[in-house]
Design an enzyme around this catalytic site. Sequence first.
Site, PDB file in Angstrom:
ATOM      1  CB  ALA A   1     -11.220 131.769  37.429  1.00  0.00           C
ATOM      2  CG  HIS A   2     -17.521 129.717  37.798  1.00  0.00           C
ATOM      3  ND1 HIS A   2     -17.530 129.486  39.151  1.00  0.00           N
ATOM      4  CD2 HIS A   2     -18.382 130.744  37.587  1.00  0.00           C
ATOM      5  CE1 HIS A   2     -18.359 130.335  39.738  1.00  0.00           C
ATOM      6  NE2 HIS A   2     -18.890 131.107  38.808  1.00  0.00           N
ATOM      7  CG  ASP A   3     -16.564 126.858  32.818  1.00  0.00           C
ATOM      8  OD1 ASP A   3     -17.042 126.343  33.846  1.00  0.00           O
ATOM      9  OD2 ASP A   3     -17.268 127.265  31.886  1.00  0.00           O
TER      10      ASP A   3
END
Length: 310
Positions: free
Chosen positions: A235-237
């Site tokens: 869930a980077h961004d």
Amino acid sequence: MHGHGNDMTKHRIIFDTDPGIDDAIALVFQARHPAIELVGITSVFGNADIDTTTANARYLASRFAPHVPVAHIHGKDALGEIERIGHVDKQEDGHAAHRFIVDTVRANPGEIMLLAVGLLTNLALALKEGPGVAALVHEVVVMGGAFGIHGVLGNATPATEANTHGDPDAADIVFGAPWKVSIAGLDVTHETVMTRAFLASLRDGAGDAGRFVWDVSRFYQGFHADDGVPDGIYAHDYSAAAYVVARDLFATRRGPVRVLTDGIAAGLTIQKPDSMHTHAPDWDARPDCEACIGVDADAVLDLFANTLRN
């Protein structure tokens, strides 16, 4: 619109993005969260060339945030080609991205948050074109970099995360400017995995937005399966978007941050923690940043699911 209580705490955001699958997931969250008001989307090259990321941004905006203007950077190299940046497609806002940022911030002093989840090129160009604009920005929240917590330093190279690696000069400028900066790097995004089961529950229980997140994540899942995350996507961004509305779910460390700009580790982010009292002139003259070093990953995932289900 969302009731009296939220008007006081609205986060007014320009989303600077390189869409991008995890960018799309972060945009859906922002469009659905009642405490967030998207005032613009600016696109930057990164996950694909600028025409592709801008087309993606326009599609996502029209589907989930139809009244939000989209502006893009024009030019193929990081801080170069400044002269050509005025030429923008008619379907968009008509501003170059950095000019849109400068104008919007000046028109809303102290109110605009920049949520930057791609290369930091647009923000660096905004600082260059609008000296003094930093003092008018409410806060900058960045997905980028990595600080070595749990041994995580990079994904683009062994030493660097993709966004700081792609334009390290811009990242060093942005982290050193006189505005408030918070950074959600790989240290927390690698802790927060949207598993196949989690994504399937959204597909089945979160309406059109949930189905979209499932569909768009299928491509990403295949990519990550080769990358040691067989059962989901990082869930980077989205982690940076979650930080905006739920920073109590993150542990942070204060101190100035430098970005290496050349050599084999160009893009490496290094913080001098405020608790370290050694003289370090290359850090000491710069403002503190908040770097995320821990996260309640389950709560961050619950926040996403609950926001899409409402």
